[in-house]
Motif scaffolding. Structure first.
Motif, PDB file in Angstrom:
ATOM      1  N   LEU A 171       4.327 -14.372   2.969  1.00  0.00           N
ATOM      2  CA  LEU A 171       3.691 -13.059   2.844  1.00  0.00           C
ATOM      3  C   LEU A 171       4.351 -12.055   3.792  1.00  0.00           C
ATOM      4  CD1 LEU A 171       1.389 -11.339   1.639  1.00  0.00           C
ATOM      5  CD2 LEU A 171      -0.065 -12.136   3.515  1.00  0.00           C
ATOM      6  N   LEU A 200       7.490 -10.673   2.315  1.00  0.00           N
ATOM      7  CA  LEU A 200       7.184  -9.676   1.295  1.00  0.00           C
ATOM      8  C   LEU A 200       6.714  -8.377   1.939  1.00  0.00           C
ATOM      9  CD1 LEU A 200       6.813  -8.836  -1.652  1.00  0.00           C
ATOM     10  CD2 LEU A 200       4.553  -9.917  -1.609  1.00  0.00           C
ATOM     11  N   ALA A 204       7.673  -3.759  -1.132  1.00  0.00           N
ATOM     12  CA  ALA A 204       6.300  -3.581  -0.667  1.00  0.00           C
ATOM     13  C   ALA A 204       6.099  -2.196  -0.062  1.00  0.00           C
ATOM     14  CB  ALA A 204       5.946  -4.663   0.350  1.00  0.00           C
ATOM     15  N   TRP A 234       5.595   0.211  -2.820  1.00  0.00           N
ATOM     16  CA  TRP A 234       4.234   0.170  -3.365  1.00  0.00           C
ATOM     17  C   TRP A 234       3.291   0.996  -2.492  1.00  0.00           C
ATOM     18  CZ3 TRP A 234       4.209  -5.876  -3.892  1.00  0.00           C
ATOM     19  CH2 TRP A 234       4.911  -6.244  -5.056  1.00  0.00           C
ATOM     20  N   GLU A 285      -0.539  -3.514  -7.671  1.00  0.00           N
ATOM     21  CA  GLU A 285       0.381  -4.507  -7.115  1.00  0.00           C
ATOM     22  C   GLU A 285      -0.064  -4.929  -5.714  1.00  0.00           C
ATOM     23  OE1 GLU A 285       2.663  -6.104  -8.554  1.00  0.00           O
ATOM     24  OE2 GLU A 285       2.869  -4.961 -10.406  1.00  0.00           O
ATOM     25  N   LEU A 286      -0.503  -3.958  -4.923  1.00  0.00           N
ATOM     26  CA  LEU A 286      -0.999  -4.266  -3.585  1.00  0.00           C
ATOM     27  C   LEU A 286      -2.243  -5.153  -3.657  1.00  0.00           C
ATOM     28  CD1 LEU A 286      -0.628  -0.676  -2.099  1.00  0.00           C
ATOM     29  CD2 LEU A 286       0.695  -2.672  -1.370  1.00  0.00           C
ATOM     30  N   ARG A 320      -3.206  -7.055  -6.198  1.00  0.00           N
ATOM     31  CA  ARG A 320      -2.869  -8.349  -6.791  1.00  0.00           C
ATOM     32  C   ARG A 320      -2.288  -9.292  -5.729  1.00  0.00           C
ATOM     33  NH1 ARG A 320      -0.281  -6.386 -10.548  1.00  0.00           N
ATOM     34  NH2 ARG A 320      -1.979  -6.385 -12.059  1.00  0.00           N
ATOM     35  N   THR A 321      -1.429  -8.751  -4.881  1.00  0.00           N
ATOM     36  CA  THR A 321      -0.838  -9.565  -3.822  1.00  0.00           C
ATOM     37  C   THR A 321      -1.905 -10.027  -2.839  1.00  0.00           C
ATOM     38  OG1 THR A 321       1.265  -8.378  -3.999  1.00  0.00           O
ATOM     39  CG2 THR A 321       0.858  -9.589  -1.965  1.00  0.00           C
ATOM     40  N   SER A 323      -4.078 -12.699  -4.498  1.00  0.00           N
ATOM     41  CA  SER A 323      -3.362 -13.947  -4.777  1.00  0.00           C
ATOM     42  C   SER A 323      -3.109 -14.752  -3.508  1.00  0.00           C
ATOM     43  CB  SER A 323      -2.038 -13.652  -5.499  1.00  0.00           C
ATOM     44  OG  SER A 323      -1.120 -13.006  -4.639  1.00  0.00           O
ATOM     45  N   TYR A 324      -3.049 -14.067  -2.355  1.00  0.00           N
ATOM     46  CA  TYR A 324      -2.877 -14.767  -1.085  1.00  0.00           C
ATOM     47  C   TYR A 324      -4.219 -15.078  -0.407  1.00  0.00           C
ATOM     48  CZ  TYR A 324       2.201 -14.577  -0.925  1.00  0.00           C
ATOM     49  OH  TYR A 324       3.546 -14.777  -1.178  1.00  0.00           O
ATOM     50  N   TRP A 332      -0.451  -8.273   5.915  1.00  0.00           N
ATOM     51  CA  TRP A 332      -0.341  -7.474   4.687  1.00  0.00           C
ATOM     52  C   TRP A 332      -0.878  -6.061   4.892  1.00  0.00           C
ATOM     53  CZ3 TRP A 332       2.777  -7.421   0.980  1.00  0.00           C
ATOM     54  CH2 TRP A 332       2.507  -6.777  -0.228  1.00  0.00           C
ATOM     55  N   ARG A 382      -8.588 -16.486  -6.801  1.00  0.00           N
ATOM     56  CA  ARG A 382      -7.351 -15.803  -6.402  1.00  0.00           C
ATOM     57  C   ARG A 382      -6.705 -15.085  -7.592  1.00  0.00           C
ATOM     58  NH1 ARG A 382      -3.899 -18.474  -1.601  1.00  0.00           N
ATOM     59  NH2 ARG A 382      -5.588 -19.216  -0.260  1.00  0.00           N
TER      60      ARG A 382
END
Length: 544
Positions: free
Chosen positions: A44, A47, A53, A56, A88-89, A91-92, A95-96, A121, A159
């Protein structure tokens, strides 16, 4: 034609770094027994340090959300459109597992692991962490109703980011929001006038106006309203079981100082359907754990912003030259940079200590629950209060370049005051610490137990702890002196952690400049003898 635009002495773009390569953060993660999370955290971090990133984050802020109250035929739809980068932010983050995933994770240190990911993040873009934080904080409040928790918790912890207004039970994952304050009360939620009328089917109909509702496109909201038995907590879905939209009307989006990517709305309940969480009249008691969790995230968020500011300032100083030398080699700039890093690491170590206290509290450790209760209020006040000054100094390290939007520093600066206001501004947080000590005197003993674990390691810390005991023993004008008292508690808390676990260079500089007699009011006033080279080196961006 004469060339007039040769570019020299500019700094390379700060991308391609591992944001998780933070020694204070990683050490705290391992102390919490969450070393198992390090591989995913570093993934992470790479990314988070990427140009993708950063793009975004830029686009989500330059294209803020737009309210669509009605469709073209005049039907009320109450939707908010977000730029694809926002998704996108989100979702990341989901997902983490930076939202509610730790509540379904039985591994040791799950909440500390999540806190570390939130810290990493969040440095990309802070606005979207608001719904992420509220989703995390919703679970303990919902657990006041085991049946409701059993229904919603698996979807909140999933997630999968499943955006769009649909009935919650049909989705792969849910996001939760919170809607508590009203125009006449703000933090004084007991003055709320929204009413909740019981229905034959066991639901309630809510009518009223909420002044601040962050992330209004969430799937469900926890809210407070006056039921027949008093102020109570309710959960309201955006879409009802029959597929109809609940009567939650978005009146307008707030035009805020910062936090531009995240929608915050005034919201009207026009007979909206809600389900009681906990008992009638116990609304504050039910939702307080949600508040405590978001206060933890405020502290983590402030620390995250400080780390971002410190690493950006160091990166700039490593490459920019002035008066024949790199900025990082200028003695006064070294003082400023080192001071920013000291503040950043002090914020990080206390935030992660409170995340660890959360893990241990949930495991049944009563002493840790006391440390967490008082420590959260103390850290929420002080760490969040330090953020704006820290971001201003970090921005100034870049000079005029830092004042330009493209640098990313103005966004950091505008965002910094938010966490000091959210979930209780400075006075509310400081007075909450006073209330915790009055209601649970044993929390004071537990807090001093934490400080005493470092006894004898640094005379300046020992002196500060002794002075703090004396200050607490004096009950005169206590409420008037609360800010000074809580500041002293926070500094002693940070000093104790740094002396025990931090870099010796950072711990020494912190104790000298925050606890010793030789203090300066501005950043960049570390006393002589501080090991600025070792301190600055801890904030050098690490290539991914």
């Amino acid at each position: 034609m004469t060339a007039t635009h040769e570019v020299t002495n500019q700094v390379p773009l700060p991308y391609g770094h591992d944001t998780a390569a933070d020694p204070t953060l990683l050490d705290a993660l391992r102390r919490a027994g969450a070393g198992w999370a390090e591989t995913e955290l570093r993934e992470l971090g790479r990314l988070a340090g990427s140009e993708q990133a950063a793009e975004w984050g830029r686009l989500a802020n330059e294209n803020p959300p737009v309210l669509r109250s009605h469709d073209r035929f005049g039907h009320r739809i109450d939707e908010v459109e977000f730029h694809p980068s926002w998704h996108e932010l989100m979702r990341t983050a989901v997902s983490y597992g930076l939202h509610a995933a730790p509540w379904r994770d039985e591994r040791p240190g799950a909440h500390s692991a999540r806190a570390a990911g939130f810290f990493v993040w969040g440095q990309v873009e802070a606005g979207h962490t608001c719904p992420v934080s509220m989703t995390y904080a919703a679970v303990p409040a919902l657990r006041a109703d085991p049946a409701l928790a059993a229904e919603l918790e698996p979807l909140l912890a999933a997630r999968e980011y499943d955006y769009g207004l649909r009935e919650p039970g049909t989705k792969r994952g849910l996001i939760a929001g919170m809607s508590m304050t009203e125009k006449q009360g703000g933090s004084d939620v007991r003055t709320n006038t929204t009413t909740a009328t019981p229905q034959p089917d066991g639901t309630y109909r809510l009518t009223g106006h909420k002044w601040f509702t962050s992330a209004p496109m969430s799937d469900l909201f926890l809210t407070l309203a006056q039921a027949p038995g008093g102020l109570s907590c309710f959960v309201l879905p955006r879409v009802l079981p029959d597929g109809e939209r609940n009567r939650l009307h978005l009146m307008r989006l707030k035009d805020k100082l910062g936090n531009k990517s995240n929608a915050s709305a005034e919201l009207e309940y026009d007979g909206a359907v809600g389900r009681l969480v906990g008992e009638e009249g116990r609304g504050v008691a039910t939702i307080i754990e949600m508040v405590n969790m978001t206060r933890l995230d405020c502290t983590i968020g402030a620390a995250s912003g400080m780390r971002y500011g410190a690493t950006r300032a160091v990166h700039h100083a490593l490459y920019r030259r002035a008066f024949g030398r790199a900025l990082v080699d200028q003695p006064l700039m070294r003082n400023v940079l080192a001071d920013l890093v000291v503040e950043s690491e002090a914020a990080t170590i206390v935030a992660m200590r409170l995340a660890r206290a959360t893990d241990l509290t949930l495991a049944g450790d009563g002493n840790e629950a006391l440390v967490r209760r008082l420590g959260l209020a103390v850290a929420k006040y002080w760490v969040c209060k330090r953020g704006p000054a820290h971001s201003a100094e970090a921005l100034e390290c870049l000079g005029g370049n830092g004042y330009v939007e493209e640098s990313g520093m103005p966004r950091l600066y505008r965002e910094a005051p938010l966490v000091s206001i959210w979930e209780g501004s400075g006075n509310v947080a400081a007075l909450d610490a006073l209330r915790a000590m009055a209601r649970s005197p044993e929390s004071v003993e537990a807090f001093f137990g934490e400080l005493d674990a470092a006894a004898g390691a640094d005379r300046r810390l020992d002196t500060a702890v002794a002075a703090l005991r004396k200050e607490l023993a004096d009950q005169g004008d206590l409420e008037y002196r609360t800010r000074r008292l809580v500041e002293s508690m926070a500094l002693a808390f940070q000093g104790s952690l740094l002396v025990r676990y931090g870099s010796p260079a950072v711990a020494d500089a912190f104790c000298a400049s925050r606890l010793g007699a030789d203090r300066g009011a501005a950043f960049g006033t570390l006393p002589a003898g501080a090991d600025t080279a070792a301190i600055i080196d801890r904030a050098r961006p690490v290539t991914a």
